[in-house]
Every structure is written in C-alpha cells, then in structure tokens.
Design a protein around this motif. Structure first.
Motif, short mmCIF file in Angstrom:
data_model
loop_
_atom_site.label_atom_id
_atom_site.label_comp_id
_atom_site.label_asym_id
_atom_site.label_seq_id
_atom_site.Cartn_x
_atom_site.Cartn_y
_atom_site.Cartn_z
N ARG A 33 0.75 -1.24 0.11
CA ARG A 33 -0.04 -0.14 -0.05
C ARG A 33 0.75 1.33 -0.02
O ARG A 33 0.43 2.29 -0.59
N ALA A 34 2.14 1.21 0.52
CA ALA A 34 3.05 2.22 0.61
C ALA A 34 3.83 2.34 -0.71
O ALA A 34 4.42 3.52 -1.00
N GLY A 35 3.54 1.58 -1.91
CA GLY A 35 4.10 1.83 -3.05
C GLY A 35 4.87 0.97 -3.42
O GLY A 35 5.68 1.10 -4.50
N LEU A 36 5.89 0.06 -2.56
CA LEU A 36 6.72 -0.95 -3.20
C LEU A 36 6.26 -1.91 -4.23
O LEU A 36 5.10 -2.48 -4.14
N SER A 37 7.02 -2.16 -5.00
CA SER A 37 6.73 -3.21 -6.09
C SER A 37 6.58 -4.81 -5.74
O SER A 37 7.36 -4.79 -4.46
N SER A 38 6.13 -5.52 -6.46
CA SER A 38 6.31 -6.91 -5.76
C SER A 38 7.74 -7.37 -5.69
O SER A 38 8.21 -8.17 -4.99
N ARG A 39 8.50 -7.03 -6.80
CA ARG A 39 9.97 -7.39 -6.81
C ARG A 39 10.61 -6.72 -5.63
O ARG A 39 11.66 -7.56 -5.05
N ALA A 40 10.27 -5.51 -5.25
CA ALA A 40 10.93 -5.03 -4.07
C ALA A 40 10.46 -5.70 -2.73
O ALA A 40 11.12 -5.90 -1.81
N LEU A 41 9.18 -6.15 -2.57
CA LEU A 41 8.91 -6.72 -1.62
C LEU A 41 9.36 -8.12 -1.49
O LEU A 41 9.85 -8.74 -0.33
N GLU A 42 9.62 -8.90 -2.55
CA GLU A 42 10.56 -10.13 -2.44
C GLU A 42 11.76 -9.98 -2.05
O GLU A 42 12.35 -10.71 -1.20
N ARG A 43 12.34 -8.85 -2.48
CA ARG A 43 13.86 -8.76 -1.83
C ARG A 43 13.87 -8.44 -0.35
O ARG A 43 14.82 -8.79 0.37
N LYS A 44 12.99 -7.57 -0.20
CA LYS A 44 13.05 -6.97 1.39
C LYS A 44 12.72 -7.94 2.20
O LYS A 44 13.32 -7.89 3.30
N TYR A 45 11.78 -8.95 1.97
CA TYR A 45 11.23 -9.90 2.91
C TYR A 45 11.97 -11.40 2.71
O TYR A 45 11.83 -12.27 3.46
N GLY A 46 12.82 -11.57 1.73
CA GLY A 46 13.44 -12.63 1.43
C GLY A 46 12.51 -13.96 0.89
O GLY A 46 12.63 -15.04 1.32
N VAL A 47 11.38 -13.41 0.31
CA VAL A 47 10.46 -14.56 -0.07
C VAL A 47 10.29 -14.43 -1.43
O VAL A 47 10.90 -13.62 -2.23
N GLY A 48 9.77 -15.43 -2.02
CA GLY A 48 9.55 -15.57 -3.60
C GLY A 48 8.35 -14.86 -4.13
O GLY A 48 7.81 -14.04 -3.32
#
Length: 157
Positions: A33-48
């Motif tokens: 909701r804050a605007g991070l892309s899916s790819r950025a979320l994957e990297r940030k949380y270490g998930v696929g």
C-alpha cells in the motif's frame, strides 16, 4: 547459534523482519500500500513470487494442507498384532508377548519378511562390516640409544 535459512520466517526477528507468517503477510500488505513493487517486496522480505502474490489479496495465510496418512509395510499385519495383544489381556503378565516375540511370530507364521525393526536397520547401518577400516595411526616413537647419557647418570659407551 540460530541458522539463517534464507527465509523471512526463520530467525530473522533480530533484524526487524516478521517472525510469523501472519506478521509477514501484514508487512507485505502494508508495504504494498506504501507503493513498493512486488519485486521490491520479494527482496525486502526474502520470499519468492508466490508468497507475495498470496499475501496481497488476503491478510490470513492459507492453512496447511493435510497430508494423507503414510502407508507402511506393517499396515497389512496390524489386525494380526491386535489379535495377539487382545489374547494377551487374559494371559498372566509374564506370558504376554514382547515386541520381539510379536515380530518373530509375524516372520515365522505369516511370512512378514519385508518388515524390519529399527534395531535391525540401525545395526545394518552401523555394523563393523559396513564401516570402512581406517589405517592404523602412526605414532611418533622416540628411540633412545643406550649410548646417550641422561643428566646425572654416568656416560655409557
């Protein structure tokens, strides 16, 4: 010492990452909701890709799937074992079947050669015949000649 498994759910609470799946889903939804892309979320949380896509529509993770019960080689013989144990209820305590005696009866009377016990498996794995022989250790042997002298003793020649 905790091991890092490369997953946001294992031992990363000290680094500020969520420690439970519910917290992970909530954090992914908040950052999305804050605007991070899916790819950025994957990297940030270490998930696929899949955990991020599953977290976006629903705040609750799906429950674990129930696995079907495993079929064992002993399943065919369970009614026979139950029959033996029911018959033992009337027998005196010292005459009841032991696990070894039940196993021996299954092998002798019912041809249960394909089942094995934990002890038999572990003894096969750890038997002296299955362990490779090591070369004998070479010890450092100090040879002392008779001609050498010790402090305080007369010289021998």
């Amino acid at each position: 010492m905790p091991r890092d498994h490369g997953c946001a759910l294992h031992d990363k609470g000290a680094r500020g990452l969520p420690t439970s799946k519910v917290d992970l889903y909530a954090a992914i939804r908040r950052d999305s909701r804050a605007g991070l892309s899916s790819r950025a979320l994957e990297r940030k949380y270490g998930v696929g890709f899949a955990p991020v896509q599953n977290a976006l529509p629903s705040a609750w993770p799906e429950p674990r799937k129930k696995l079907p019960p495993r079929v064992t080689r002993l399943d065919l013989f369970k009614p026979l074992i139950d029959r033996m144990l029911r018959a033992d209820l009337d027998a005196p305590r010292k005459q009841r079947h032991t696990v070894k005696r039940i196993f021996d009866r299954l092998v002798d009377e019912h041809g249960a050669d394909e089942i094995s016990t934990w002890r038999r498996r572990s003894s096969r794995r750890c038997s002296p015949a299955s362990t490779p022989l090591r070369a004998p250790a070479r010890a450092l042997v100090h040879s002392v000649s008779r001609t050498s002298s010790r402090p305080g003793s007369p010289n021998r020649t």
